[in-house]
Design a protein around this motif. Structure first.
Motif, mmCIF file in Angstrom:
data_model
loop_
_atom_site.group_PDB
_atom_site.id
_atom_site.type_symbol
_atom_site.label_atom_id
_atom_site.label_comp_id
_atom_site.label_asym_id
_atom_site.label_seq_id
_atom_site.Cartn_x
_atom_site.Cartn_y
_atom_site.Cartn_z
ATOM 1 N N ALA A 301 14.041 12.002 33.866
ATOM 2 C CA ALA A 301 12.951 11.313 34.556
ATOM 3 C C ALA A 301 11.707 11.217 33.684
ATOM 4 C CB ALA A 301 12.631 12.049 35.857
ATOM 5 N N ILE A 302 11.581 12.108 32.701
ATOM 6 C CA ILE A 302 10.411 12.116 31.815
ATOM 7 C C ILE A 302 10.664 11.333 30.540
ATOM 8 C CG2 ILE A 302 8.892 13.629 30.450
ATOM 9 C CD1 ILE A 302 9.459 15.820 32.514
ATOM 10 N N GLU A 303 11.869 11.458 29.972
ATOM 11 C CA GLU A 303 12.197 10.796 28.714
ATOM 12 C C GLU A 303 13.345 9.806 28.941
ATOM 13 O OE1 GLU A 303 12.671 9.019 25.651
ATOM 14 O OE2 GLU A 303 10.982 10.423 25.524
ATOM 15 N N PRO A 304 13.044 8.507 28.987
ATOM 16 C CA PRO A 304 14.062 7.509 29.335
ATOM 17 C C PRO A 304 15.193 7.397 28.320
ATOM 18 C CG PRO A 304 12.025 6.447 28.633
ATOM 19 C CD PRO A 304 11.716 7.889 28.800
ATOM 20 N N ARG A 305 14.979 7.863 27.088
ATOM 21 C CA ARG A 305 16.038 7.776 26.073
ATOM 22 C C ARG A 305 17.018 8.946 26.149
ATOM 23 N NH1 ARG A 305 11.885 7.044 21.173
ATOM 24 N NH2 ARG A 305 10.710 8.385 22.633
ATOM 25 N N ALA A 306 16.724 9.935 26.968
ATOM 26 C CA ALA A 306 17.629 11.075 27.123
ATOM 27 C C ALA A 306 18.882 10.650 27.876
ATOM 28 C CB ALA A 306 16.926 12.207 27.861
ATOM 29 N N ILE A 307 19.964 11.401 27.659
ATOM 30 C CA ILE A 307 21.214 11.137 28.370
ATOM 31 C C ILE A 307 21.584 12.384 29.167
ATOM 32 C CG2 ILE A 307 21.968 9.521 26.589
ATOM 33 C CD1 ILE A 307 23.912 11.666 25.591
#
Length: 422
Positions: A301-307
């Motif tokens: 929710a904080i880092e959109p590039r995370a998976i």
């Protein structure tokens, strides 16, 4: 010797071990100056042979790339001029260290007048089985020699040319100093049967030290009839406490994960206190640097590039530009996560709260526990030990970076004046 021909692995290894035992008897009495001279000569010869070593290494790297070796393994395998200089420098560093052999650990006089002391002595014949890293050939040979041990080295097939080139320099150093060439031997075949023979050489090899992946260590621990000093996975954690300085938290996270992803001291899991004010810059910096962030829904929710992270991510030593990230509820949450998923290698806290830091240092049961320092400092050279055989994650004999003292044991000396026991 060629691997194309069948070998009698037991005869090969046992013959090496018998010669090593004879060399170990000489080394146990060798003066410090002669052992140091052997390493200094080897460092000089290694520098002079840098071009040949790099050529051999290029052949190894080409074969490894063709075989599809991972980027982490390739990084461990690859040498350049800077790494060659570092290997030579490590030999000189070990040569300059205090000799542990014969040093007194403690001394006490009993009421009956007996004087008891414990003094350090070599282990004897050490077998070291390792993968990928050619520098281990030099580090292991140097440390074993300076601690008065003979050593039998069995490196991985992926580094066979590099290892043999470095080993040649060590042998030349021994001969230049008048020490037996059999003090540092290298198993000349890549047949895996040689590993089995080393593990079965009870009474000939005194201790086996594996340095490599989970599969290698598991095989050694399962099959060995010789005592084992194990180096397990580096599933290392960096915990960012609510009282962490943001600049330190960012810098330490990037360094701990990305300075060199293929070393065992690299951070693999980032734990962030839910009360930490602003984790977004840290997550963004990781992603900006090309690191794959695997996280819980809160992280996504904080880092959109995370998976999304799965259950296996918390128990994985990536050795790649990949990091698992989750929020925890304060110190208790961090230590509970580390206890459940850590490998007892290296774990660190980032905080300005001394009480919290001291609690973390006391509660985390790892070989190395850090406060406001990158986990990449988990290295014998950085600890002032000259070099290391590996990081021992066990609890017996030696723990953390295994260097000179870790390659010795002790014996009791009892001096009397005619006492008899009533």
């Amino acid at each position: 010797m060629t691997d194309a021909l069948p070998i009698d692995a037991a005869a090969l290894v046992n013959g090496m071990a018998v010669r090593a035992r004879a060399a170990a008897a000489i080394l146990a009495r060798a003066p410090t100056e002669r052992k140091a001279a052997a390493l200094s000569h080897a460092a000089r010869i290694l520098r002079g042979e840098a071009a040949a070593i790099l050529s051999a290494n290029a052949d190894d790297v080409a074969r490894a790339e063709a075989a599809g070796l991972s980027s982490a393994m390739l990084d461990r395998l690859r040498l350049d001029e800077k790494r060659i200089a570092g290997i030579a420098g490590a030999l000189e560093d070990v040569a300059a260290l205090p000799d542990p052999v014969g040093s007194t650990i403690d001394r006490v006089e009993r009421p009956n007048g007996l004087c008891l002391s414990r003094v350090r002595v070599p282990l004897g014949v050490v077998g070291i089985i390792y993968e990928s890293r050619p520098n281990v050939t030099a580090d292991a040979g140097a440390l074993a020699l300076m601690a008065g041990n003979a050593v039998i080295l069995r490196g991985g097939s992926e580094a066979r040319a590099s290892n043999r080139a470095i080993h040649d320099c060590l042998v030349a150093g021994l001969e230049a100093a008048g020490l037996p060439a059999d003090a540092i031997q290298f198993v000349p075949v890549t047949d895996r049967a040689a590993v089995g023979a080393m593990l079965a050489a009870q009474g000939l090899i005194d201790v086996i030290i594996p340095r490599g992946g989970k599969g290698l260590v598991a095989r050694v621990q399962e099959e060995a009839r010789v005592p084992v000093l194990a180096h397990l996975d580096g599933i290392n954690h960096l915990y960012i406490d609510r009282a962490a300085d943001p600049a330190k938290a960012l810098a330490l996270t990037i360094n701990a994960k990305l300075r060199r992803t293929g070393v065992c001291g690299a951070t693999e899991t980032l734990l962030i206190d839910r009360a930490y004010a602003d984790p977004a810059p840290i997550l963004a910096a990781l992603a900006d640097a090309g690191c794959e962030v695997r996280g819980t829904p809160e992280i996504l929710a904080i880092e959109p590039r995370a998976i999304p992270a799965d259950a296996e991510d918390w128990d994985t030593e990536y050795l790649e530009a990949i990091i698992a990230v989750t929020f925890v509820d304060g110190l208790a949450g961090a230590t509970a996560h580390i206890a459940a998923h850590g490998s007892h290698h290296t774990d660190a806290i980032v905080t300005e709260d001394e009480a919290t830091a001291e609690a973390f240092l006391a509660e985390v049961d790892s070989a190395i526990v850090m406060w406001n320092a990158s986990t990449q400092f988990a290295d014998g050279g950085e600890f002032g030990l000259g070099a290391e055989i590996g990081i021992s994650t066990g609890r017996l004999h030696a723990r953390g970076p295994v260097a000179l003292e870790g390659l010795t044991t002790y014996k009791w000396l009892v001096r009397g004046t005619g006492q008899t026991r009533p």
